[in-house]
Write an enzyme that holds these catalytic residues in place. Structure first.
Site, PDB file in Angstrom:
ATOM      1  N   GLU A 128      10.467 -97.291 -56.138  1.00 39.38           N
ATOM      2  CA  GLU A 128       9.528 -96.276 -55.636  1.00 39.38           C
ATOM      3  C   GLU A 128       9.273 -95.251 -56.741  1.00 39.38           C
ATOM      4  O   GLU A 128      10.009 -95.207 -57.729  1.00 39.38           O
ATOM      5  CB  GLU A 128      10.137 -95.592 -54.404  1.00 39.38           C
ATOM      6  CG  GLU A 128      11.381 -94.798 -54.743  1.00 39.38           C
ATOM      7  CD  GLU A 128      12.274 -94.495 -53.542  1.00 39.38           C
ATOM      8  OE1 GLU A 128      12.388 -95.362 -52.658  1.00 39.38           O
ATOM      9  OE2 GLU A 128      12.837 -93.390 -53.533  1.00 39.38           O
ATOM     10  N   LYS A 130       9.193 -91.910 -58.998  1.00 39.50           N
ATOM     11  CA  LYS A 130      10.115 -90.796 -59.249  1.00 39.50           C
ATOM     12  C   LYS A 130       9.251 -89.537 -59.314  1.00 39.50           C
ATOM     13  O   LYS A 130       8.516 -89.323 -60.278  1.00 39.50           O
ATOM     14  CB  LYS A 130      10.852 -91.010 -60.562  1.00 39.50           C
ATOM     15  CG  LYS A 130      11.877 -89.933 -60.850  1.00 39.50           C
ATOM     16  CD  LYS A 130      12.713 -90.314 -62.047  1.00 39.50           C
ATOM     17  CE  LYS A 130      13.813 -89.316 -62.349  1.00 39.50           C
ATOM     18  NZ  LYS A 130      13.434 -87.918 -62.271  1.00 39.50           N
ATOM     19  N   ASP A 132       7.910 -85.882 -59.724  1.00 33.56           N
ATOM     20  CA  ASP A 132       8.274 -84.854 -60.692  1.00 33.56           C
ATOM     21  C   ASP A 132       8.075 -83.477 -60.075  1.00 33.56           C
ATOM     22  O   ASP A 132       7.077 -82.805 -60.318  1.00 33.56           O
ATOM     23  CB  ASP A 132       7.399 -85.032 -61.935  1.00 33.56           C
ATOM     24  CG  ASP A 132       7.958 -84.276 -63.124  1.00 33.56           C
ATOM     25  OD1 ASP A 132       9.080 -83.744 -63.006  1.00 33.56           O
ATOM     26  OD2 ASP A 132       7.278 -84.222 -64.161  1.00 33.56           O
ATOM     27  N   TYR A 241      13.105 -88.929 -49.763  1.00 28.93           N
ATOM     28  CA  TYR A 241      13.380 -90.278 -50.266  1.00 28.93           C
ATOM     29  C   TYR A 241      14.844 -90.720 -50.170  1.00 28.93           C
ATOM     30  O   TYR A 241      15.198 -91.763 -50.691  1.00 28.93           O
ATOM     31  CB  TYR A 241      12.913 -90.408 -51.714  1.00 28.93           C
ATOM     32  CG  TYR A 241      13.322 -89.231 -52.600  1.00 28.93           C
ATOM     33  CD1 TYR A 241      14.654 -88.971 -52.859  1.00 28.93           C
ATOM     34  CD2 TYR A 241      12.358 -88.394 -53.152  1.00 28.93           C
ATOM     35  CE1 TYR A 241      15.029 -87.911 -53.643  1.00 28.93           C
ATOM     36  CE2 TYR A 241      12.729 -87.323 -53.951  1.00 28.93           C
ATOM     37  CZ  TYR A 241      14.074 -87.089 -54.189  1.00 28.93           C
ATOM     38  OH  TYR A 241      14.450 -86.037 -54.959  1.00 28.93           O
ATOM     39  N   LYS A 335      12.192 -94.166 -66.628  1.00 28.17           N
ATOM     40  CA  LYS A 335      11.339 -93.031 -66.999  1.00 28.17           C
ATOM     41  C   LYS A 335      10.118 -93.498 -67.776  1.00 28.17           C
ATOM     42  O   LYS A 335      10.215 -94.355 -68.643  1.00 28.17           O
ATOM     43  CB  LYS A 335      12.139 -92.056 -67.870  1.00 28.17           C
ATOM     44  CG  LYS A 335      13.317 -91.427 -67.145  1.00 28.17           C
ATOM     45  CD  LYS A 335      12.941 -90.146 -66.470  1.00 28.17           C
ATOM     46  CE  LYS A 335      13.002 -89.023 -67.467  1.00 28.17           C
ATOM     47  NZ  LYS A 335      12.964 -87.703 -66.825  1.00 28.17           N
ATOM     48  N   CYS A 429     -18.646 -61.838 -83.645  1.00 28.79           N
ATOM     49  CA  CYS A 429     -18.826 -63.285 -83.525  1.00 28.79           C
ATOM     50  C   CYS A 429     -18.533 -63.957 -84.868  1.00 28.79           C
ATOM     51  O   CYS A 429     -19.097 -63.561 -85.890  1.00 28.79           O
ATOM     52  CB  CYS A 429     -20.256 -63.589 -83.089  1.00 28.79           C
ATOM     53  SG  CYS A 429     -20.605 -65.362 -83.099  1.00 28.79           S
ATOM     54  N   CYS A 432     -22.316 -65.598 -85.937  1.00 21.01           N
ATOM     55  CA  CYS A 432     -23.501 -64.783 -86.264  1.00 21.01           C
ATOM     56  C   CYS A 432     -23.128 -63.327 -86.569  1.00 21.01           C
ATOM     57  O   CYS A 432     -24.006 -62.527 -86.905  1.00 21.01           O
ATOM     58  CB  CYS A 432     -24.521 -64.836 -85.121  1.00 21.01           C
ATOM     59  SG  CYS A 432     -24.017 -63.895 -83.675  1.00 21.01           S
ATOM     60  N   CYS A 447     -20.283 -63.524 -77.234  1.00 23.35           N
ATOM     61  CA  CYS A 447     -21.321 -63.179 -78.195  1.00 23.35           C
ATOM     62  C   CYS A 447     -22.617 -63.161 -77.387  1.00 23.35           C
ATOM     63  O   CYS A 447     -22.954 -64.141 -76.735  1.00 23.35           O
ATOM     64  CB  CYS A 447     -21.371 -64.242 -79.293  1.00 23.35           C
ATOM     65  SG  CYS A 447     -22.878 -64.163 -80.267  1.00 23.35           S
ATOM     66  N   CYS A 452     -27.681 -67.017 -81.542  1.00 29.37           N
ATOM     67  CA  CYS A 452     -26.504 -67.291 -82.376  1.00 29.37           C
ATOM     68  C   CYS A 452     -26.457 -68.802 -82.647  1.00 29.37           C
ATOM     69  O   CYS A 452     -26.487 -69.610 -81.713  1.00 29.37           O
ATOM     70  CB  CYS A 452     -25.250 -66.837 -81.640  1.00 29.37           C
ATOM     71  SG  CYS A 452     -23.724 -67.425 -82.389  1.00 29.37           S
TER      72      CYS A 452
HETATM   73  S1  IVH Z   1      17.108 -90.630 -55.198  1.00 27.12           S
HETATM   74  C1  IVH Z   1      21.693 -90.124 -55.093  1.00 27.12           C
HETATM   75  N1  IVH Z   1      14.537 -90.978 -55.347  1.00 27.12           N
HETATM   76  O1  IVH Z   1      14.977 -87.182 -59.669  1.00 27.12           O
HETATM   77  C2  IVH Z   1      20.325 -90.409 -55.508  1.00 27.12           C
HETATM   78  N2  IVH Z   1      15.460 -89.153 -56.557  1.00 27.12           N
HETATM   79  O2  IVH Z   1      16.251 -87.042 -62.275  1.00 27.12           O
HETATM   80  C3  IVH Z   1      19.374 -89.479 -54.890  1.00 27.12           C
HETATM   81  N3  IVH Z   1      13.804 -87.785 -57.724  1.00 27.12           N
HETATM   82  O3  IVH Z   1      17.929 -85.627 -58.666  1.00 27.12           O
HETATM   83  C4  IVH Z   1      18.130 -89.338 -55.635  1.00 27.12           C
HETATM   84  N4  IVH Z   1      12.042 -88.949 -57.100  1.00 27.12           N
HETATM   85  O4  IVH Z   1      15.658 -84.855 -57.558  1.00 27.12           O
HETATM   86  C5  IVH Z   1      15.569 -90.222 -55.756  1.00 27.12           C
HETATM   87  N5  IVH Z   1      12.266 -91.410 -55.335  1.00 27.12           N
HETATM   88  C6  IVH Z   1      13.294 -90.662 -55.724  1.00 27.12           C
HETATM   89  C7  IVH Z   1      13.127 -89.529 -56.557  1.00 27.12           C
HETATM   90  C8  IVH Z   1      14.248 -88.797 -56.956  1.00 27.12           C
HETATM   91  C9  IVH Z   1      12.471 -87.902 -57.775  1.00 27.12           C
HETATM   92  C10 IVH Z   1      14.548 -86.721 -58.424  1.00 27.12           C
HETATM   93  C11 IVH Z   1      15.788 -86.243 -57.711  1.00 27.12           C
HETATM   94  C12 IVH Z   1      16.895 -86.545 -58.689  1.00 27.12           C
HETATM   95  C13 IVH Z   1      16.174 -86.512 -59.979  1.00 27.12           C
HETATM   96  C14 IVH Z   1      16.929 -87.183 -61.076  1.00 27.12           C
END
Ligand code: IVH
Length: 691
Positions: A128, A130, A132, A241, A335, A429, A432, A447, A452
């Site tokens: 799934e 990650k 941010d 999640y 990542k 400016c 000009c 300006c 110009c």
């Molecule tokens: S699972 C014990 N799932 O990324 C595991 N974390 O860099 C629980 N994060 O600390 C985390 N998306 O804050 C999980 N789909 C996802 C996530 C996720 C973002 C964050 C989370 C974690 C950090 C680590």
């Protein structure tokens, strides 16, 4: 805490440590320093990737020599970021981090390591996004949300329940009891969509404040605000999640025996979850492919993600794998490429735009960020230079967040050695040399000389650009060159170019001159809305230009409309109408329009008469390749019939017209019941049959 010289040395050692013979004491010092910068100062000096490499090196050395482990080693604790103003509370289960990987090989090796903990050949993997954002945990007791907490140091966090309650996507109560659950702790991420982030940043820039670096910082900052109502206004979102703790009152629910089942349950209980973007596989190759595919779609998502998270799906296997003090062994983050980099600010140039606005532009030592080399970024306005205290010669952090244009996050002030120079905003400016003015209530110096040369050139570039008159062979650099060579002097002069003179310029052969001549000639036939947009009337975008073109029979009629009549048009407010009115009452502009008409440009409007169009009031979006016509032809057809085009799938969309090999829009549209998905033929039927 650290002197400038120490910081310089620590950074240098961090970058070169892995090339030298290992000194475990120094390695710990380096990691402690970066932890301090990250968790205490919230001001990291090293990329996550570089930090992780060092952290892994320390783990590796300690694994080989457990007798070297000290209680204060960075591997033995997690950093702190607690805020004194909120009550500190203990998490029901520790909030661990994730182990990071940066390439497919790392994921494959993780899978291999897993085999020594989980012997079964039948492991499934969920993958799934990650997210941010800012990590949070929520506790529900007897179906009621009782607490919301920041991550803190992983063991304890800040109680931010009042702020959390402001986030609309988090239900204040939901029926966990139906699944036999009395108490549950769930983890997730607070996010700001790119769109809401842009709106928020625009408002900061308008006030002359520095924009925030990225949606993550904006979300994290918002969670710690003292005024919960303001938190509500920022339109934060939450994605959940992970379930970290469950206490049953009834029978345990088998759905919760897998991660995917758990997410499904959270999804049905009304939480935002990774559900739609989550896949479950039984081979690691499929997992890797999904991660790589998803990375390509990264920019299409409404919010930022910085990678994918792979999780062992079966809870039973998760328990077998267990956790280190830092992360669970049953999960791995994949990542994506970094989008921040450190570079030098070499110089600041001041550019004069089409409307006379003077924009400071930072020239940088070129640096690659997420696949693009960045060598210059806008600094927006004077206020931002002051607020960030930028100086020429500074080492700066540059970020390119998704489709947000790159910009300077901040200078690394600790690295200054006194040779840096202050940036002086010009009083006149740079092109000009007229005096600059800053109108009251605005953040931008201007300006005011409409003759110009900088403004004139920018106006011609805009006129010829793709969305305006679309004069293909006349790119930005040709406009600049022709202007310098005095081959053109203003917009009408484009239609009186002496091509013999162009032939005398280096790089212009017969073919390119013929192309240019044809492109310019063809542009005379462009529709009126393109011409209006090309005139560069302040505040008149493509949509208003279309509206104006469809309300007159001829361009000259626009000059006869009063401010009230202009304001009666769709989406034209007082500010826009005033700008249009003064444009058409300016002698200089009228002379230009007259010249353009004499050169034979199309001035005919497409005034709507009689019926408002068969598709009036309906919204359309096209995806995939159409068979019988080009996408832009179909779009034009829809608009001619009164339909409105949208740029993305949302609940505002009425029809998605699907051609060959449609993109992700189709998947998205299928999830929204109110959208009708139709093919090309059905679209054409709609035009011929609808009333
Ligand atoms: S699972 C014990 N799932 O990324 C595991 N974390 O860099 C629980 N994060 O600390 C985390 N998306 O804050 C999980 N789909 C996802 C996530 C996720 C973002 C964050 C989370 C974690 C950090 C680590």
């Amino acid at each position: 805490m650290y002197s400038r010289e120490e910081i310089r040395q620590l950074l240098e050692d961090s970058n070169t440590y892995l090339d030298h013979s290992p000194d475990i004491g120094r390695l710990r010092e380096l990691l402690r320093f970066h932890e301090y910068r990250y968790y205490v100062k919230n001001d990291p000096l090293l990329s996550d990737e570089a930090y992780d490499k060092l952290y892994k090196k320390l783990e590796e050395m300690e694994r080989a020599h457990p007798e070297w482990i000290t209680p204060d080693s960075p591997t033995q604790r997690i950093g702190k970021d607690l805020n004194d103003d909120f009550k500190t509370v203990k998490h029901l289960a520790p909030m661990l981090s994730l182990e990071n990987s940066y390439n497919p090989q790392d994921v494959i090796e993780w899978r291999q390591r897993l085999s020594s903990f989980v012997k079964s050949p039948h492991i499934h993997f969920s993958v799934e996004p990650k997210y941010d954002g800012a990590g949070i945990s929520l506790i529900y007791e007897n179906d009621i949300l009782v607490r919301g907490t920041t991550r803190g140091d992983g063991a304890e966090g800040d109680d931010i329940t009042t702020n959390i309650r402001q986030i609309r996507s988090i239900p204040l109560s939901t029926t966990f009891s139906k699944f036999g659950i009395r108490r549950i702790e769930i983890r997730g991420e607070i996010l700001l969509t790119k769109e809401n982030f842009r709106i928020f940043n625009d408002s900061l820039v308008k006030e002359g404040l520095a924009p925030l670096a990225n949606p993550r910082n904006a979300a994290a900052g918002s969670l710690r605000m003292k005024d919960p109502a303001e938190v509500g206004r920022r339109r934060l979102e939450a994605v959940l999640y992970h379930v970290s703790f469950v206490e049953y009152s009834g029978k345990e629910n088998p759905k919760l025996n897998t991660h995917s089942g758990t997410i499904e349950v959270l999804n049905t209980l009304g939480f935002k979850t990774p559900w739609g973007d989550m896949k479950t596989y039984n081979t690691i190759d499929d997992v890797v492919n999904y991660c790589l595919d998803f990375e390509k779609k990264r920019d299409e998502l409404p919010y930022e993600i910085d990678g994918m998270v792979v999780k062992v799906d079966e809870k039973e296997f998760q328990q077998m794998a267990g956790s280190t003090s830092h992360h669970p062994r049953w999960s791995m983050a994949f990542k994506f490429k970094a989008r921040q980099a450190t570079t030098k600010l070499i110089d600041v140039e001041f550019q004069v735009g089409r409307t006379g606005a003077v924009t400071p532009v930072a020239k940088l030592e070129p640096v690659p960020i997420g696949g693009v080399t960045v060598s210059s970024v806008s600094l927006f306005n004077e206020g931002i230079i002051r607020e960030k205290d930028l100086r020429i010669g500074d080492t700066v952090i540059v970020e390119r967040a998704g489709d947000v244009i790159p910009y300077i996050v901040k200078p690394l002030t600790e690295l200054r050695d006194g040779s840096e120079r202050h940036i002086h905003f010009p009083t006149h400016c740079p092109v000009c040399h007229d005096k600059l003015y800053k109108p009251e209530g605005e953040a931008v110096w201007r300006c005011m000389n409409i003759n110009c040369p900088a403004q004139v050139v920018e106006r011609i570039i805009h006129f010829a650009s793709k969305d305006a008159m679309d004069i293909k062979s006349l790119g930005e650099s040709n406009v600049r060159r022709f202007y310098e060579e005095k081959i053109i002097s203003d917009i009408p002069s484009l239609y009186a170019i002496d091509f013999d003179r162009v032939a005398g310029l280096e790089g212009f052969g017969k073919k390119s001159i013929d192309n240019l001549r044809t492109a310019i000639e063809n542009s005379k036939k462009q529709e009126l809305n393109r011409l209006i947009f090309g005139l560069g009337i302040r505040y008149v975008g493509e949509a208003s230009a279309k509206e104006l073109a469809s309300s007159v029979n001829n361009l000259s009629e626009l000059g006869n409309l009063s401010m009230e009549q202009l304001q009666a048009l769709k989406d034209i407010g007082p500010r826009v109408s005033e700008s249009i009115y003064s444009f058409f009452h300016d002698a200089h502009n009228l002379k230009m329009l007259n010249e353009l008409a004499q050169k034979g440009l199309n001035m005919k409007g497409i005034k709507r008469i009689g019926h408002p169009g068969r598709l009036a009031g309906k919204t359309f979006l096209f995806t995939g390749t159409l068979e019988g016509m080009k996408r832009n032809e179909a779009e034009k057809l829809a608009e001619e019939q009164g339909g409105r085009l949208l740029s993305s799938v949302s609940a505002h969309l009425d029809y998605l017209v699907v051609g060959e090999s449609p993109g992700s829009k189709l998947e998205k549209a299928r999830k929204i019941n109110s959208i009708q998905v139709i093919n090309e033929k059905e679209f054409l039927d709609l035009i011929s049959h609808s009333k």
